[in-house]
Design an enzyme around this catalytic site. Structure first.
Site, PDB file in Angstrom:
ATOM      1  NE  ARG A  36      -1.542  -1.726   3.490  1.00  0.00           N
ATOM      2  CZ  ARG A  36      -1.716  -2.028   4.767  1.00  0.00           C
ATOM      3  NH1 ARG A  36      -2.913  -1.896   5.306  1.00  0.00           N
ATOM      4  NH2 ARG A  36      -0.722  -2.454   5.511  1.00  0.00           N
ATOM      5  CG  ASN A  37       4.586   3.359   2.210  1.00  0.00           C
ATOM      6  OD1 ASN A  37       4.976   4.176   1.366  1.00  0.00           O
ATOM      7  ND2 ASN A  37       4.735   3.543   3.499  1.00  0.00           N
ATOM      8  N   GLY A  89       1.765 -10.188   5.161  1.00  0.00           N
ATOM      9  CA  GLY A  89       1.066 -10.753   6.312  1.00  0.00           C
ATOM     10  C   GLY A  89       1.003  -9.745   7.442  1.00  0.00           C
ATOM     11  CB  SER A 139       4.933 -18.057  11.135  1.00  0.00           C
ATOM     12  OG  SER A 139       5.338 -17.966  12.481  1.00  0.00           O
ATOM     13  CE1 TYR A 152       1.351 -13.992  11.534  1.00  0.00           C
ATOM     14  CE2 TYR A 152       2.623 -14.967  13.312  1.00  0.00           C
ATOM     15  CZ  TYR A 152       2.548 -14.450  12.029  1.00  0.00           C
ATOM     16  OH  TYR A 152       3.686 -14.394  11.251  1.00  0.00           O
ATOM     17  CE  LYS A 156       2.000 -16.053   8.622  1.00  0.00           C
ATOM     18  NZ  LYS A 156       2.253 -15.581   7.252  1.00  0.00           N
ATOM     19  CB  VAL A 185      12.108 -11.769  10.870  1.00  0.00           C
ATOM     20  CG1 VAL A 185      13.096 -11.212   9.850  1.00  0.00           C
ATOM     21  CG2 VAL A 185      11.892 -13.260  10.641  1.00  0.00           C
TER      22      VAL A 185
HETATM   23  N1  LIG Z   1       8.770 -10.597  11.347  1.00  0.00           N
HETATM   24  C1  LIG Z   1       8.671 -11.801  11.881  1.00  0.00           C
HETATM   25  O1  LIG Z   1       9.132 -12.021  13.026  1.00  0.00           O
HETATM   26  C2  LIG Z   1       8.032 -12.932  11.133  1.00  0.00           C
HETATM   27  C3  LIG Z   1       8.190 -14.236  11.638  1.00  0.00           C
HETATM   28  C4  LIG Z   1       7.596 -15.293  10.969  1.00  0.00           C
HETATM   29  C5  LIG Z   1       6.870 -15.064   9.813  1.00  0.00           C
HETATM   30  N2  LIG Z   1       6.722 -13.783   9.344  1.00  0.00           N
HETATM   31  C6  LIG Z   1       5.926 -13.585   8.134  1.00  0.00           C
HETATM   32  O2  LIG Z   1       6.710 -12.937   7.158  1.00  0.00           O
HETATM   33  C7  LIG Z   1       5.870 -12.173   6.299  1.00  0.00           C
HETATM   34  C8  LIG Z   1       6.451 -10.770   6.122  1.00  0.00           C
HETATM   35  O3  LIG Z   1       6.542 -10.190   7.411  1.00  0.00           O
HETATM   36  P1  LIG Z   1       7.490  -8.939   7.727  1.00  0.00           P
HETATM   37  O4  LIG Z   1       8.126  -9.216   9.037  1.00  0.00           O
HETATM   38  O5  LIG Z   1       8.301  -8.569   6.568  1.00  0.00           O
HETATM   39  O6  LIG Z   1       6.350  -7.819   7.981  1.00  0.00           O
HETATM   40  P2  LIG Z   1       6.319  -6.250   7.626  1.00  0.00           P
HETATM   41  O7  LIG Z   1       7.673  -5.664   7.722  1.00  0.00           O
HETATM   42  O8  LIG Z   1       5.235  -5.693   8.493  1.00  0.00           O
HETATM   43  O9  LIG Z   1       5.857  -6.237   6.091  1.00  0.00           O
HETATM   44  C9  LIG Z   1       4.579  -6.689   5.729  1.00  0.00           C
HETATM   45  C10 LIG Z   1       4.350  -6.454   4.260  1.00  0.00           C
HETATM   46  O10 LIG Z   1       2.994  -6.863   3.963  1.00  0.00           O
HETATM   47  C11 LIG Z   1       2.316  -5.798   3.319  1.00  0.00           C
HETATM   48  N3  LIG Z   1       0.909  -5.724   3.706  1.00  0.00           N
HETATM   49  C12 LIG Z   1       0.400  -5.838   4.961  1.00  0.00           C
HETATM   50  N4  LIG Z   1      -0.926  -5.640   4.928  1.00  0.00           N
HETATM   51  C13 LIG Z   1      -1.263  -5.402   3.630  1.00  0.00           C
HETATM   52  C14 LIG Z   1      -2.484  -5.106   2.977  1.00  0.00           C
HETATM   53  N5  LIG Z   1      -3.648  -4.994   3.632  1.00  0.00           N
HETATM   54  N6  LIG Z   1      -2.460  -4.900   1.642  1.00  0.00           N
HETATM   55  C15 LIG Z   1      -1.287  -4.972   0.956  1.00  0.00           C
HETATM   56  N7  LIG Z   1      -0.096  -5.250   1.523  1.00  0.00           N
HETATM   57  C16 LIG Z   1      -0.094  -5.450   2.853  1.00  0.00           C
HETATM   58  C17 LIG Z   1       3.047  -4.531   3.761  1.00  0.00           C
HETATM   59  O11 LIG Z   1       2.907  -3.520   2.771  1.00  0.00           O
HETATM   60  P3  LIG Z   1       2.240  -2.051   3.046  1.00  0.00           P
HETATM   61  O12 LIG Z   1       2.484  -1.700   4.461  1.00  0.00           O
HETATM   62  O13 LIG Z   1       2.920  -1.172   2.041  1.00  0.00           O
HETATM   63  O14 LIG Z   1       0.812  -2.257   2.726  1.00  0.00           O
HETATM   64  C18 LIG Z   1       4.484  -5.001   3.870  1.00  0.00           C
HETATM   65  O15 LIG Z   1       5.141  -4.876   2.627  1.00  0.00           O
HETATM   66  C19 LIG Z   1       4.477 -12.215   6.912  1.00  0.00           C
HETATM   67  O16 LIG Z   1       3.684 -13.157   6.228  1.00  0.00           O
HETATM   68  C20 LIG Z   1       4.727 -12.677   8.331  1.00  0.00           C
HETATM   69  O17 LIG Z   1       3.611 -13.384   8.870  1.00  0.00           O
HETATM   70  C21 LIG Z   1       7.297 -12.713   9.973  1.00  0.00           C
END
Ligand SMILES: NC(=O)c1ccc[n+]([C@@H]2O[C@H](COP(=O)([O-])OP(=O)(O)OC[C@H]3O[C@@H](n4cnc5c(N)ncnc54)[C@H](OP(=O)(O)O)[C@@H]3O)[C@@H](O)[C@H]2O)c1
Length: 259
Positions: A36-37, A89, A139, A152, A156, A185
């Site tokens: 979205r950003n 996510g 995850s 959550y 998953k 992460v």
């Molecule tokens: N971080 C962790 O610890 C962790 C651990 C295990 C698994 N994961 C998984 O890894 C994946 C990525 O996570 P991350 O840590 O990179 O999270 P993040 O930094 O919050 O990034 C999330 C991404 O998803 C997009 N997004 C979220 N809601 C959206 C919406 N309504 N429409 C369109 N885009 C949307 C965001 O884009 P915009 O904001 O631009 O919309 C952003 O690019 C997720 O599936 C998460 O469940 C993360």
């Protein structure tokens, strides 16, 4: 010969998705991202090596996004896409007696429904591509039920169900489905996590988004079904599969202590 092609990544504006875009572009792939950003995606596009990268702006919870996605793929990818990464996510946490209906809807909409819609829309293009891979970012909570994070976790687990069923369903089309199960992460994910009630947020980060992007890149070069990066993570996955009672008693004790 080193394989390249077109990779389409949901949620590429920041975090793991942004690192994935950088990693695949560095390897010579053309990268398409969603989010979205617009400001962040524009900046990322300008900094990526290579040419022909593109982004699709929109909220994955909205119907018009999927029309835009289809039109953009028709225009930008007439020869198909090679790898589809379901990465976008969100996380809302809260005990079952505290979590709001709206939070439940949002988590399931983005982490489950949107993943299926994104895949459905991209599938005709993936069938035309050469490498034919779907990588789902799950995850470790997709194989273990974490207290205070049931929405959550459930989302998953659903993604794990999609992954397993799609692997069998799409096999006849030559499409390989793969899954990664990260934990902790260091992205904005935890900052963005909404809490309903008193459950504390987790602040433990064990991997950087660059490390997870590297794991996903490596997975894309292999034919293995899944990976849980990190020793502790792989151990949890092993416990969940072979000694779930031991894992569950640990999770219960930790949750009791946190109250
Ligand atoms: N971080 C962790 O610890 C962790 C651990 C295990 C698994 N994961 C998984 O890894 C994946 C990525 O996570 P991350 O840590 O990179 O999270 P993040 O930094 O919050 O990034 C999330 C991404 O998803 C997009 N997004 C979220 N809601 C959206 C919406 N309504 N429409 C369109 N885009 C949307 C965001 O884009 P915009 O904001 O631009 O919309 C952003 O690019 C997720 O599936 C998460 O469940 C993360």
């Amino acid at each position: 010969m080193i394989k390249t092609g077109t990779v389409l990544i949901s949620g590429g504006s920041q975090g793991i998705g942004e690192s994935l875009a950088r990693r695949f572009a560095l390897a010579g792939y053309r990268v398409g991202i969603t989010g979205r950003n617009k400001t962040k995606m524009n900046a990322l596009m300008e900094s990526l090596p290579g040419q022909g990268h593109f982004y699709i702006e929109g909220d994955m919870a909205s119907d018009p996004f999927y029309d835009t996605l289809e039109k953009t793929l028709e225009e930008k990818c007439p020869d198909g896409i090679d790898i589809l990464i379901n990465n976008a996510g969100i996380n809302h946490i809260g005990k079952i007696e505290e979590i709001k209906a709206q939070s439940l809807r949002e988590v399931l909409e983005i982490n489950v429904v949107a993943v299926a819609r994104f895949t459905q829309t991209a599938l005709p293009f993936l069938k035309k591509g050469q490498q034919k891979k779907i990588i789902n970012v799950s995850s470790i909570v997709g194989v273990m039920g974490v207290p205070g994070r049931s929405a959550y976790s459930a989302s998953k687990y659903a993604l794990e169900g999609f992954s397993s069923a799609w692997a069998n369903e799409l096999h006849r089309d030559g499409i390989l489905v793969q899954v990664i199960r990260p934990a902790g992460v260091s992205t904005r994910f935890h900052h963005n996590t909404q809490t309903d009630g008193s459950t504390p947020k987790s602040s433990v980060s064990v991997k950087t988004p660059e490390q997870i992007a590297e794991e996903i890149f490596r997975l894309s070069r292999s034919r293995r079904y899944s990976v849980a990066p990190g020793f502790k993570n792989a151990f949890y996955q092993w416990l969940a599969r072979y000694v779930p009672a031991l894992l569950n008693s640990g999770l219960r004790a930790r949750f009791k202590k946190a109250r």
